[in-house]
Scaffold this motif. Structure first.
Motif, PDB file in Angstrom:
ATOM      1  N   LEU A 125       0.831  -1.205   0.000  1.00 20.73           N
ATOM      2  CA  LEU A 125       0.000   0.000   0.000  1.00 20.73           C
ATOM      3  C   LEU A 125       0.866   1.255   0.000  1.00 20.73           C
ATOM      4  O   LEU A 125       0.579   2.222  -0.711  1.00 20.73           O
ATOM      5  CB  LEU A 125      -0.933  -0.016   1.205  1.00 20.73           C
ATOM      6  N   ALA A 169       2.156   2.216  -3.390  1.00 25.43           N
ATOM      7  CA  ALA A 169       1.183   2.807  -4.304  1.00 25.43           C
ATOM      8  C   ALA A 169       1.153   4.329  -4.217  1.00 25.43           C
ATOM      9  O   ALA A 169       0.747   5.004  -5.165  1.00 25.43           O
ATOM     10  CB  ALA A 169      -0.207   2.241  -4.023  1.00 25.43           C
ATOM     11  N   LEU A 207      -5.528   7.031   5.938  1.00 24.64           N
ATOM     12  CA  LEU A 207      -4.645   6.429   4.945  1.00 24.64           C
ATOM     13  C   LEU A 207      -3.306   6.039   5.570  1.00 24.64           C
ATOM     14  O   LEU A 207      -2.823   4.911   5.394  1.00 24.64           O
ATOM     15  CB  LEU A 207      -4.402   7.382   3.777  1.00 24.64           C
ATOM     16  N   SER A 259      -3.659   3.049   7.668  1.00 26.60           N
ATOM     17  CA  SER A 259      -3.814   1.839   6.851  1.00 26.60           C
ATOM     18  C   SER A 259      -2.486   1.399   6.267  1.00 26.60           C
ATOM     19  O   SER A 259      -2.190   0.204   6.173  1.00 26.60           O
ATOM     20  CB  SER A 259      -4.832   2.095   5.736  1.00 26.60           C
ATOM     21  N   VAL A 260      -1.657   2.366   5.859  1.00 25.67           N
ATOM     22  CA  VAL A 260      -0.331   2.063   5.339  1.00 25.67           C
ATOM     23  C   VAL A 260       0.519   1.385   6.419  1.00 25.67           C
ATOM     24  O   VAL A 260       1.221   0.394   6.157  1.00 25.67           O
ATOM     25  CB  VAL A 260       0.349   3.354   4.841  1.00 25.67           C
ATOM     26  N   ASP A 305      -0.802  -2.148   7.048  1.00 30.56           N
ATOM     27  CA  ASP A 305      -0.478  -2.987   5.898  1.00 30.56           C
ATOM     28  C   ASP A 305       0.973  -3.457   5.954  1.00 30.56           C
ATOM     29  O   ASP A 305       1.272  -4.640   5.740  1.00 30.56           O
ATOM     30  CB  ASP A 305      -0.723  -2.209   4.609  1.00 30.56           C
ATOM     31  N   ARG A 361       1.671  -7.581   6.846  1.00 30.57           N
ATOM     32  CA  ARG A 361       2.057  -8.438   5.731  1.00 30.57           C
ATOM     33  C   ARG A 361       3.163  -9.396   6.129  1.00 30.57           C
ATOM     34  O   ARG A 361       3.228 -10.522   5.660  1.00 30.57           O
ATOM     35  CB  ARG A 361       2.497  -7.594   4.524  1.00 30.57           C
ATOM     36  N   PRO A 385      -8.041   5.393  -6.601  1.00 32.08           N
ATOM     37  CA  PRO A 385      -7.362   4.412  -5.746  1.00 32.08           C
ATOM     38  C   PRO A 385      -6.390   3.542  -6.521  1.00 32.08           C
ATOM     39  O   PRO A 385      -6.465   3.462  -7.746  1.00 32.08           O
ATOM     40  CB  PRO A 385      -8.525   3.578  -5.190  1.00 32.08           C
ATOM     41  N   HIS A 445      -5.305  -2.303  -6.251  1.00 27.70           N
ATOM     42  CA  HIS A 445      -5.841  -3.316  -5.358  1.00 27.70           C
ATOM     43  C   HIS A 445      -6.858  -2.682  -4.414  1.00 27.70           C
ATOM     44  O   HIS A 445      -6.981  -1.471  -4.319  1.00 27.70           O
ATOM     45  CB  HIS A 445      -4.719  -3.994  -4.573  1.00 27.70           C
ATOM     46  N   LEU A 465      -8.726  -1.072  -1.412  1.00 29.05           N
ATOM     47  CA  LEU A 465      -8.237  -0.134  -0.409  1.00 29.05           C
ATOM     48  C   LEU A 465      -9.350   0.155   0.582  1.00 29.05           C
ATOM     49  O   LEU A 465     -10.412   0.656   0.207  1.00 29.05           O
ATOM     50  CB  LEU A 465      -7.769   1.169  -1.073  1.00 29.05           C
TER      51      LEU A 465
END
Length: 206
Positions: free
Chosen positions: A38, A41, A58, A61-62, A65, A69, A182, A185, A187
């Motif tokens: 992410l 991106a 955001l 979320s980054v 992520d 992972r 976006p 993938h 989001l």
């Protein structure tokens, strides 16, 4: 060391860009997987800023992520104040599983010193395989010092996203429900509660 100036810098033109999928130059070296997909991106070789009502969701979320992972696929560097802004009081009670990859510094200056003290992944035969480093920060009036740090880390697979406008690269505007364009993938922007639930679920996995 006290390179971070508290005085405001002269105004700089800030470039707002549409979201495009941009990857940092891997310098032809092998990539460990998984990596902060992410963050990639939204990233840019010169760093990228994030503004708008969805900024914190955001960046949160980054962060999640990158951590979920893999606990071995990506290092994350973030100042304590930025981590607390994203995760609240729970930021001090994250699962110990993340301790080896989540590097929380006291200040922005400490984060810079941490990055500059990392060994450069260069050998006599050329660039070595390297673990990506995600740096989440709030440069504020110290954008020039932060940019100098990026310039000194060209041999590092450094992925940077900044809270606020960024004068040396693109600045992405994020609405409350996400970017207007976006990435390729799915989001889903996370609230604090959703982020904590996800981190604790992964952190408790054997």
């Amino acid at each position: 060391m006290n390179r971070l100036r508290k005085a405001a810098h002269a105004p700089l033109t800030r470039r707002l860009t549409s979201l495009t999928l941009q990857r940092r130059n891997p310098r032809e070296c092998g990539k460990p997987v998984p990596e902060p997909v992410l963050a990639r991106a939204f990233s840019h070789p010169q760093g990228a800023g994030v503004i708008g009502p969805g900024t914190q969701r955001l960046l949160r979320s980054v962060l999640v992520d990158a951590l979920t992972r893999s606990t071995q696929g990506c290092d994350v560097v973030i100042a304590r104040a930025d981590l607390e802004r994203l995760l609240g009081a729970a930021s001090s009670r994250l699962p110990s599983r993340f301790a080896s990859v989540l590097h929380v510094t006291g200040t922005l200056e400490d984060a810079i010193e941490h990055l500059e003290s990392r060994p450069q992944p260069i050998s006599a035969t050329g660039p070595e395989k390297q673990i990506p480093v995600l740096w989440l920060a709030t440069p504020g009036a110290d954008a020039d010092v932060v940019h100098q740090t990026l310039e000194s880390q060209l041999a590092t697979d450094l992925v940077t996203l900044f809270n606020g406008p960024w004068p040396y690269g693109p600045t992405h505007f994020i609405d409350t429900d996400g970017p207007r364009r976006p990435p390729a993938h799915d989001l889903h922007l996370l609230t604090r509660d959703q982020a904590i639930v996800k981190l604790r679920a992964v952190g408790s996995t054997p």
